[in-house]
Design an enzyme around this catalytic site. Structure first.
Site, PDB file in Angstrom:
ATOM      1  N   ASN A 147      -5.643  -5.475   3.458  1.00 32.48           N
ATOM      2  CA  ASN A 147      -5.854  -5.590   4.910  1.00 32.48           C
ATOM      3  C   ASN A 147      -6.670  -4.421   5.469  1.00 32.48           C
ATOM      4  OD1 ASN A 147      -3.905  -3.628   4.755  1.00 32.48           O
ATOM      5  ND2 ASN A 147      -2.272  -4.861   5.657  1.00 32.48           N
ATOM      6  N   ARG A 285      -0.551   5.773  10.934  1.00 29.64           N
ATOM      7  CA  ARG A 285       0.900   5.855  11.065  1.00 29.64           C
ATOM      8  C   ARG A 285       1.230   6.727  12.264  1.00 29.64           C
ATOM      9  NH1 ARG A 285       0.851   1.962   8.537  1.00 29.64           N
ATOM     10  NH2 ARG A 285       1.850   1.489   6.549  1.00 29.64           N
ATOM     11  N   GLN A 314       9.978   1.615  13.868  1.00 31.52           N
ATOM     12  CA  GLN A 314       9.543   0.239  14.054  1.00 31.52           C
ATOM     13  C   GLN A 314      10.686  -0.714  13.720  1.00 31.52           C
ATOM     14  OE1 GLN A 314       4.730   0.593  13.535  1.00 31.52           O
ATOM     15  NE2 GLN A 314       5.830  -0.515  12.001  1.00 31.52           N
ATOM     16  N   HIS A 333       2.732  -3.476  15.753  1.00 26.61           N
ATOM     17  CA  HIS A 333       2.053  -3.230  14.466  1.00 26.61           C
ATOM     18  C   HIS A 333       1.524  -4.548  13.894  1.00 26.61           C
ATOM     19  CE1 HIS A 333       2.258  -0.727  10.502  1.00 26.61           C
ATOM     20  NE2 HIS A 333       1.116  -1.369  10.639  1.00 26.61           N
TER      21      HIS A 333
HETATM   22  P1  NDP Z   1      -7.151   4.625   1.167  1.00 22.16           P
HETATM   23  O1  NDP Z   1      -6.205   5.090   0.141  1.00 22.16           O
HETATM   24  O2  NDP Z   1      -8.346   3.841   0.769  1.00 22.16           O
HETATM   25  O3  NDP Z   1      -7.714   5.841   2.021  1.00 22.16           O
HETATM   26  C1  NDP Z   1      -6.920   6.888   2.449  1.00 22.16           C
HETATM   27  C2  NDP Z   1      -7.833   8.078   2.634  1.00 22.16           C
HETATM   28  O4  NDP Z   1      -7.101   9.109   3.275  1.00 22.16           O
HETATM   29  C3  NDP Z   1      -8.360   8.635   1.333  1.00 22.16           C
HETATM   30  O5  NDP Z   1      -9.766   8.757   1.404  1.00 22.16           O
HETATM   31  C4  NDP Z   1      -7.689   9.995   1.271  1.00 22.16           C
HETATM   32  O6  NDP Z   1      -8.475  11.006   0.704  1.00 22.16           O
HETATM   33  C5  NDP Z   1      -7.542  10.330   2.728  1.00 22.16           C
HETATM   34  N1  NDP Z   1      -6.608  11.406   2.954  1.00 22.16           N
HETATM   35  C6  NDP Z   1      -5.378  11.580   2.439  1.00 22.16           C
HETATM   36  N2  NDP Z   1      -4.833  12.723   2.894  1.00 22.16           N
HETATM   37  C7  NDP Z   1      -5.756  13.270   3.712  1.00 22.16           C
HETATM   38  C8  NDP Z   1      -5.775  14.464   4.472  1.00 22.16           C
HETATM   39  N3  NDP Z   1      -4.750  15.303   4.467  1.00 22.16           N
HETATM   40  N4  NDP Z   1      -6.897  14.734   5.213  1.00 22.16           N
HETATM   41  C9  NDP Z   1      -7.948  13.885   5.205  1.00 22.16           C
HETATM   42  N5  NDP Z   1      -7.967  12.734   4.483  1.00 22.16           N
HETATM   43  C10 NDP Z   1      -6.890  12.445   3.764  1.00 22.16           C
HETATM   44  O7  NDP Z   1      -6.268   3.801   2.216  1.00 22.16           O
HETATM   45  P2  NDP Z   1      -6.732   2.794   3.355  1.00 22.16           P
HETATM   46  O8  NDP Z   1      -7.974   3.301   3.972  1.00 22.16           O
HETATM   47  O9  NDP Z   1      -6.719   1.394   2.857  1.00 22.16           O
HETATM   48  O10 NDP Z   1      -5.492   2.933   4.345  1.00 22.16           O
HETATM   49  C11 NDP Z   1      -5.222   4.185   4.970  1.00 22.16           C
HETATM   50  C12 NDP Z   1      -3.901   4.121   5.711  1.00 22.16           C
HETATM   51  O11 NDP Z   1      -4.010   3.207   6.793  1.00 22.16           O
HETATM   52  C13 NDP Z   1      -2.734   3.580   4.888  1.00 22.16           C
HETATM   53  O12 NDP Z   1      -2.158   4.579   4.080  1.00 22.16           O
HETATM   54  C14 NDP Z   1      -1.800   3.107   5.968  1.00 22.16           C
HETATM   55  O13 NDP Z   1      -0.986   4.183   6.390  1.00 22.16           O
HETATM   56  C15 NDP Z   1      -2.729   2.712   7.094  1.00 22.16           C
HETATM   57  N6  NDP Z   1      -2.785   1.254   7.225  1.00 22.16           N
HETATM   58  C16 NDP Z   1      -2.374   0.685   8.397  1.00 22.16           C
HETATM   59  C17 NDP Z   1      -2.336  -0.673   8.525  1.00 22.16           C
HETATM   60  C18 NDP Z   1      -1.927  -1.309   9.818  1.00 22.16           C
HETATM   61  O14 NDP Z   1      -1.596  -2.492   9.818  1.00 22.16           O
HETATM   62  N7  NDP Z   1      -1.940  -0.592  10.918  1.00 22.16           N
HETATM   63  C19 NDP Z   1      -2.679  -1.570   7.418  1.00 22.16           C
HETATM   64  C20 NDP Z   1      -3.216  -0.870   6.275  1.00 22.16           C
HETATM   65  C21 NDP Z   1      -3.208   0.488   6.178  1.00 22.16           C
HETATM   66  P3  NDP Z   1      -8.823  11.140  -0.839  1.00 22.16           P
HETATM   67  O15 NDP Z   1      -8.401   9.858  -1.482  1.00 22.16           O
HETATM   68  O16 NDP Z   1     -10.286  11.375  -0.796  1.00 22.16           O
HETATM   69  O17 NDP Z   1      -8.020  12.261  -1.328  1.00 22.16           O
END
Ligand code: NDP
Length: 388
Positions: A147, A285, A314, A333
């Site tokens: 998603n 989140r 939630q 959400h």
């Molecule tokens: P990904 O795993 O593709 O991306 C997460 C990114 O966050 C990675 O690039 C990671 O960096 C980066 N990251 C982690 N920690 C840090 C930090 N401290 N500072 C900066 N960047 C950081 O996940 P998605 O993009 O698919 O999803 C991200 C989040 O979105 C999910 O974990 C979830 O919480 C939320 N989400 C919400 C939804 C909703 O319905 N509202 C649905 C789906 C997701 P790197 O890997 O480069 O270390």
């Protein structure tokens, strides 16, 4: 035989739908990075049907029961006396959605003696205490990418909605009014603004790509820098940290997982460094921001708008302070639970269960915790307390 305990949100208040608004869904076979969409050996549902609520059962019942497994589906998830609290005692697998999270706390994990697998039917496994899952040898998996684009679209919608001040104008139209000045007194163009994402993972990159045609300057911060070719293609400005980035931005969107590094990242101090009248959009989140600091920033005018779909806890209680704060564009959400997304995460959940029940490997990209450590996507994107 396994007992699968599945926690889903309630059916619609007027009953499970007997008809769909559209006849079909576009077919999506793979994601922008080349990863294939879920590939279960079979499915027992119609894409486009409501699968994420209790009666939809993620389309899992026929599959599990035909193999002799037990499926328990409930929306009653909070407290020791809830159906979830009671059924967890002998469950082998828990399936939960972030939209209606069954919180797997350290206490619950310690009490769930049979539990071996926690599946997030969606993305974001912060409702599971990952340290405790590691300690108890519980595998945690989510349907990576299912998603991400759904959320990115929601972010774009909320960005435009806040900047143009769409929701109040829509209210005027619904209520029979025509007072143009009321509608435009806080309405701007996005064109020319500086937009930054905290995290450029699957969602963050998709947001950047979708906003690029609006002729904005795009910024990002992430633990890993993106390839130079992508930075050049989208004209991205990289910042070492959120603190470095946010003072430059008119719009900030948060797309990082919740883990110890990001919890309460947007506190009063960081918000105070944002431009007066900036917009903050958080579909990641709720606990990445300080709840009261956000409300104060809206009241003081530091933020011109806040939108997102993530709350804590939630479901949010009726008197949650974000429901009544000024200039917000919150939804429950929902961004990752469109009917389009549901078809993918139902199929992905089935794929994970097929692998686990057959003893074949779960896709590395779906793993958050495995073998007593962060694994797969979890090892890349998350941190746990013990490592921080
Ligand atoms: P990904 O795993 O593709 O991306 C997460 C990114 O966050 C990675 O690039 C990671 O960096 C980066 N990251 C982690 N920690 C840090 C930090 N401290 N500072 C900066 N960047 C950081 O996940 P998605 O993009 O698919 O999803 C991200 C989040 O979105 C999910 O974990 C979830 O919480 C939320 N989400 C919400 C939804 C909703 O319905 N509202 C649905 C789906 C997701 P790197 O890997 O480069 O270390």
């Amino acid at each position: 035989m396994a007992k699968v305990l599945c926690v889903l949100y309630d059916d619609p208040t007027d009953g499970y739908p007997t008809a769909c608004a559209r006849d079909d869904l576009p077919r999506i076979d793979s994601y922008p990075d080349g990863q294939s969409a879920p590939t279960p050996r079979g499915t027992d549902f119609t894409p486009g049907h409501l699968l994420g609520s209790v009666s939809g059962e993620l389309g899992l019942r026929a599959f599990l029961e035909s193999r002799g497994h037990t499926l328990v589906v409930t929306s009653d998830k909070d407290g020791a006396d809830s159906v979830f609290g009671r059924e967890l005692a002998d469950a082998d697998v828990v399936v939960s959605q972030p939209f209606w999270p069954a919180y797997l706390t350290a206490e619950r994990l310690a009490a769930a003696k049979n539990l071996k697998l926690a599946v997030t039917a969606g993305i974001g496994s912060d409702h599971v205490d990952l340290d405790a899952a590691i300690a108890h040898g519980v595998t945690v998996a989510e349907v990576t990418y299912c998603n991400s684009i759904s959320v990115a679209e929601h972010v774009v919608m909320m960005t435009l909605s806040l900047v143009r001040d769409y929701l109040p104008a829509h209210r005027v139209a619904r209520e029979g009014g025509w007072h143009i000045a009321d509608c435009v007194a806080r309405s701007y163009d996005l064109e020319g603004m500086h937009v930054g994402t905290v995290a450029a993972g699957r969602i963050g990159i998709a947001v950047l790509r979708r906003l690029a045609p609006f002729d904005v300057t795009l910024h990002y911060t992430d633990r890993h820098r993106l390839p130079a070719a992508l930075e050049e293609e989208l004209g991205l400005v990289f910042h070492e940290s959120a603190a470095d980035m946010v003072p430059h931005c008119d719009v900030v969107t948060v797309n990082a997982p919740l883990h110890p590094e990001t919890e309460h990242l947007f506190d009063a101090d960081l918000l105070a460094t944002m431009k007066r009248g900036a917009y903050l959009i958080n579909t990641a989140r709720a606990r990445i921001v300080d709840q009261d600091a956000v409300r104060h920033a809206l009241e003081s005018g530091r933020l011109a708008g806040y939108a997102g779909d993530v709350w804590y806890p939630q479901p949010a209680p009726p008197d949650h302070p974000w429901r009544t704060m000024p200039h917000h564009g919150m939804t429950p959400h929902i961004s990752g639970s469109s009917l389009s997304a549901q078809a993918r995460y139902a199929a992905g959940t089935r794929e994970i269960l097929e692998c686990w029940l057959d003893g074949t490997p779960i896709r590395d990209a779906y793993l958050i915790v495995s073998g007593g450590a962060l694994a797969g996507t979890g090892a890349h994107s998350y941190a746990v307390q013990t490592r921080s």
